[in-house]
Design a protein around this motif. Sequence first.
Motif, PDB file in Angstrom:
ATOM      1  N   LEU A 197       0.848  -1.188   0.000  1.00  9.73           N
ATOM      2  CA  LEU A 197       0.000   0.000   0.000  1.00  9.73           C
ATOM      3  C   LEU A 197       0.885   1.239   0.000  1.00  9.73           C
ATOM      4  CD1 LEU A 197      -2.847  -0.564   2.650  1.00  9.73           C
ATOM      5  CD2 LEU A 197      -3.116  -0.407   0.187  1.00  9.73           C
ATOM      6  N   ASP A 198       0.508   2.224  -0.773  1.00  9.00           N
ATOM      7  CA  ASP A 198       1.196   3.512  -0.754  1.00  9.00           C
ATOM      8  C   ASP A 198       0.144   4.584  -1.008  1.00  9.00           C
ATOM      9  OD1 ASP A 198       2.965   5.545  -0.650  1.00  9.00           O
ATOM     10  OD2 ASP A 198       4.253   4.855  -2.291  1.00  9.00           O
ATOM     11  N   LEU A 199      -0.449   5.066   0.075  1.00  8.53           N
ATOM     12  CA  LEU A 199      -1.569   5.985  -0.026  1.00  8.53           C
ATOM     13  C   LEU A 199      -1.131   7.380   0.405  1.00  8.53           C
ATOM     14  CD1 LEU A 199      -4.296   3.732   1.640  1.00  8.53           C
ATOM     15  CD2 LEU A 199      -3.863   4.030  -0.799  1.00  8.53           C
ATOM     16  N   PRO A 200      -1.038   8.315  -0.543  1.00  9.91           N
ATOM     17  CA  PRO A 200      -0.713   9.685  -0.152  1.00  9.91           C
ATOM     18  C   PRO A 200      -1.863  10.312   0.612  1.00  9.91           C
ATOM     19  CG  PRO A 200      -1.290   9.585  -2.473  1.00  9.91           C
ATOM     20  CD  PRO A 200      -1.255   8.169  -1.987  1.00  9.91           C
ATOM     21  N   ALA A 201      -1.570  11.374   1.333  1.00  5.11           N
ATOM     22  CA  ALA A 201      -2.625  12.084   2.050  1.00  5.11           C
ATOM     23  C   ALA A 201      -3.681  12.552   1.059  1.00  5.11           C
ATOM     24  CB  ALA A 201      -2.031  13.275   2.810  1.00  5.11           C
ATOM     25  N   ALA A 202      -4.948  12.319   1.401  1.00  8.42           N
ATOM     26  CA  ALA A 202      -6.054  12.648   0.498  1.00  8.42           C
ATOM     27  C   ALA A 202      -6.688  13.956   0.939  1.00  8.42           C
ATOM     28  CB  ALA A 202      -7.089  11.522   0.503  1.00  8.42           C
ATOM     29  N   ALA A 203      -6.303  15.021   0.251  1.00 14.93           N
ATOM     30  CA  ALA A 203      -6.836  16.337   0.607  1.00 14.93           C
ATOM     31  C   ALA A 203      -8.107  16.670  -0.159  1.00 14.93           C
ATOM     32  CB  ALA A 203      -5.784  17.410   0.349  1.00 14.93           C
ATOM     33  N   SER A 204      -8.413  15.895  -1.206  1.00 11.85           N
ATOM     34  CA  SER A 204      -9.573  16.172  -2.052  1.00 11.85           C
ATOM     35  C   SER A 204     -10.521  14.978  -2.049  1.00 11.85           C
ATOM     36  CB  SER A 204      -9.122  16.464  -3.483  1.00 11.85           C
ATOM     37  OG  SER A 204      -8.500  15.322  -4.042  1.00 11.85           O
ATOM     38  N   GLU A 205     -11.704  15.194  -2.624  1.00 11.42           N
ATOM     39  CA  GLU A 205     -12.687  14.120  -2.724  1.00 11.42           C
ATOM     40  C   GLU A 205     -12.166  12.980  -3.590  1.00 11.42           C
ATOM     41  OE1 GLU A 205     -16.173  12.079  -1.961  1.00 11.42           O
ATOM     42  OE2 GLU A 205     -15.362  13.891  -1.025  1.00 11.42           O
ATOM     43  N   SER A 206     -11.450  13.308  -4.677  1.00  9.35           N
ATOM     44  CA  SER A 206     -10.912  12.264  -5.551  1.00  9.35           C
ATOM     45  C   SER A 206      -9.897  11.400  -4.808  1.00  9.35           C
ATOM     46  CB  SER A 206     -10.256  12.893  -6.787  1.00  9.35           C
ATOM     47  OG  SER A 206      -9.193  13.758  -6.405  1.00  9.35           O
ATOM     48  N   GLY A 207      -9.116  12.026  -3.910  1.00  5.75           N
ATOM     49  CA  GLY A 207      -8.166  11.252  -3.119  1.00  5.75           C
ATOM     50  C   GLY A 207      -8.864  10.315  -2.153  1.00  5.75           C
ATOM     51  N   ARG A 208      -9.948  10.764  -1.556  1.00  3.64           N
ATOM     52  CA  ARG A 208     -10.701   9.895  -0.644  1.00  3.64           C
ATOM     53  C   ARG A 208     -11.358   8.744  -1.398  1.00  3.64           C
ATOM     54  NH1 ARG A 208     -11.387  14.977   1.895  1.00  3.64           N
ATOM     55  NH2 ARG A 208     -13.199  15.539   0.637  1.00  3.64           N
ATOM     56  N   VAL A 209     -11.833   9.032  -2.595  1.00  8.20           N
ATOM     57  CA  VAL A 209     -12.420   7.967  -3.414  1.00  8.20           C
ATOM     58  C   VAL A 209     -11.361   6.941  -3.789  1.00  8.20           C
ATOM     59  CG1 VAL A 209     -13.451   7.474  -5.669  1.00  8.20           C
ATOM     60  CG2 VAL A 209     -14.323   9.377  -4.295  1.00  8.20           C
ATOM     61  N   ALA A 210     -10.143   7.415  -4.088  1.00  9.02           N
ATOM     62  CA  ALA A 210      -9.048   6.490  -4.416  1.00  9.02           C
ATOM     63  C   ALA A 210      -8.763   5.561  -3.240  1.00  9.02           C
ATOM     64  CB  ALA A 210      -7.804   7.277  -4.804  1.00  9.02           C
ATOM     65  N   ARG A 211      -8.815   6.092  -2.031  1.00 13.16           N
ATOM     66  CA  ARG A 211      -8.607   5.254  -0.844  1.00 13.16           C
ATOM     67  C   ARG A 211      -9.726   4.230  -0.702  1.00 13.16           C
ATOM     68  NH1 ARG A 211      -5.489   7.488   4.321  1.00 13.16           N
ATOM     69  NH2 ARG A 211      -3.702   8.346   3.215  1.00 13.16           N
ATOM     70  N   LEU A 212     -10.923   4.665  -0.986  1.00 15.66           N
ATOM     71  CA  LEU A 212     -12.059   3.751  -0.899  1.00 15.66           C
ATOM     72  C   LEU A 212     -11.896   2.592  -1.870  1.00 15.66           C
ATOM     73  CD1 LEU A 212     -14.818   3.506   0.550  1.00 15.66           C
ATOM     74  CD2 LEU A 212     -15.832   4.595  -1.427  1.00 15.66           C
ATOM     75  N   LYS A 213     -11.457   2.890  -3.085  1.00 17.22           N
ATOM     76  CA  LYS A 213     -11.229   1.841  -4.067  1.00 17.22           C
ATOM     77  C   LYS A 213     -10.128   0.893  -3.607  1.00 17.22           C
ATOM     78  CE  LYS A 213     -12.686   4.505  -8.140  1.00 17.22           C
ATOM     79  NZ  LYS A 213     -12.238   5.135  -9.407  1.00 17.22           N
ATOM     80  N   ALA A 214      -9.052   1.453  -3.043  1.00 21.09           N
ATOM     81  CA  ALA A 214      -7.941   0.623  -2.579  1.00 21.09           C
ATOM     82  C   ALA A 214      -8.373  -0.301  -1.447  1.00 21.09           C
ATOM     83  CB  ALA A 214      -6.776   1.505  -2.121  1.00 21.09           C
TER      84      ALA A 214
END
Length: 610
Positions: A197-214
Amino acid sequence: MRRIQRLPDTLINQIAAGEVVERPASVVKELVENSLDAGAARIEIEVESGGARLIRVRDDGVGIDCDDLALALTSHATSKIRGIEELEAVASFGFRGEALASMASISRLRLRSRHQEAEHGWEVLAEGGAPGEPRPASQPVGTTIEIRDLFFNVPARRKFLKAERTEFGHIDQFCRRIALAHPDVALRLTHNGRRVLDLPAAASESGRVARLKAALGEGFMAHAIPLEHEASGMRLTGWVARPAFSRAGTDQQLFYVNGRVVRDRVIAHAVRRAFADVLHYSRHPAFVLSLSLDPAEVDVNVHPAKTEVRFRRSGMVHDFLFSALSRLLARSVPQPVAGGSPPAAISPPSPAVPASERVASPQLDSSQRQYRFALANHPSSARESGRAYGALLDSALRDARPAPVAPEAVSLAADGDLPLGHALAHVHGVYIIAQNAQGLVIVDAHAAAERVAYEKLKAAWAASRVPRQPLLLPVTVSVSEPEADQAESWLATFAELGLVVDRAGPTQLRVRELPAPLRHADADQLLRDMLDEMTRDGQSDVVERRINALLSRMACHGAIRANRRLQREEMDALLRDMEATERSGQCNHGRPTWMQVSMKDLDRLFMRGQ
């Protein structure tokens, strides 16, 4: 005879480790939560051999002062609370101060840290016991903790570890779940030198969605509906998968309370109740939900691993969750899918009727007014109550049958104005084919009519007082004395549900009246089921479930039957009813009532433009 004596500190810590450190994933959980409490913006986790050989957690938090390093590895040493007042409103993940001491007693531990105000770092070592003296070490601001050879001095515990793949799977699962609760923290997970896993800090909605997918995969995200609801000092946010994305188990049910991953019976009951009308009984919903409330309103000090909580006002929390989820599901529509292809990532347009207008109480016709009059003036009359109740349901079923729509009225609206479009054909007396702005809509006519009828029956039922049926001979139910005491405090609640009960003795309860729709039910078993649920969950929906099951059966019998040919006006009328009916995306048994096939899907099927 053995004399009483105090256990050695090392043995005390090893016993405590049995509560805190169940497996390597437990170590990762405690260390990552400590990093979050330290205000870390980035956390790196390195694991070898599923965590049995090495667990290293590195963060960039505030760090630990040199003078506190050794103290941090002793029992019940913490910087997070000072007294009972702070414990009652604790907002940090850790607060007991036993985790590091327990880990030090069953591993080879190295703690390196540099406080944000210090010039350089320090480290302290512990091997199966008390820590040594601090010494200077190279370390950036933050903390690094290494746990090597877990359970090396407790072979009985080590032999219970599972295969490397299994143990790492638990670590991976925890990291994905905690990452969803803290999207502002970057997180990296490495196993045996391979980055997982390599999840950057999610400052935007798209980043949070990317985490959800992961964390939960593309399938969940394709069906996820965002949720945000706030009331009574509580806030619920997250994503709920449409009922079409149900699961065989509860593996994709994540619930956070103030950022903490928890399991709780009040939460589970509220979710189960909200989904009861849209899921088959053998399926489970998928969701990622976060509840924020005053820390003083929730007790997190009820489990050594802090995975369970106790709400001070559990009834209010239950009602808040149930209301938020019910409203969301009432507005949800099924996910569009092409025949044989994976679900698309877009949703059909929302129903034309505003959500606030979809659950309006039905107008009372003459039979319903007679029903209420009978209830008010002759509540004990079984014959009149039953007749009036039947008239009410007959009336609701008549209202549920689609009324013909004039062809000229249908033609006035463009396809784009109607989510389900206009009917084109009735295939084999089963499926309605309609055209809307996106392409084709396929509707299971019986399932759709069943849902429409069911919702109208429920609305008619909810708009009326609960009719009661007096029993010719009261039923005596034998219970334990504590159960009888508890039941006595719930008599008013039972009466609101149409169940009239009184206490007949120290261990006996007497059922005198039942809800009219359940007049043929087993009174003994009904009362016992309600007692079981109210003892376990604090409340019971046994009566509601059984009444809804009866209304569902009535709706099924009153709905459009297969092989009955519908005229176009009847089909259009059903489509309009679906657009105006809550939960119309699923039938009473949890099956989808309609699906969308987009023009893009149709072009792909026929290879147009390829």
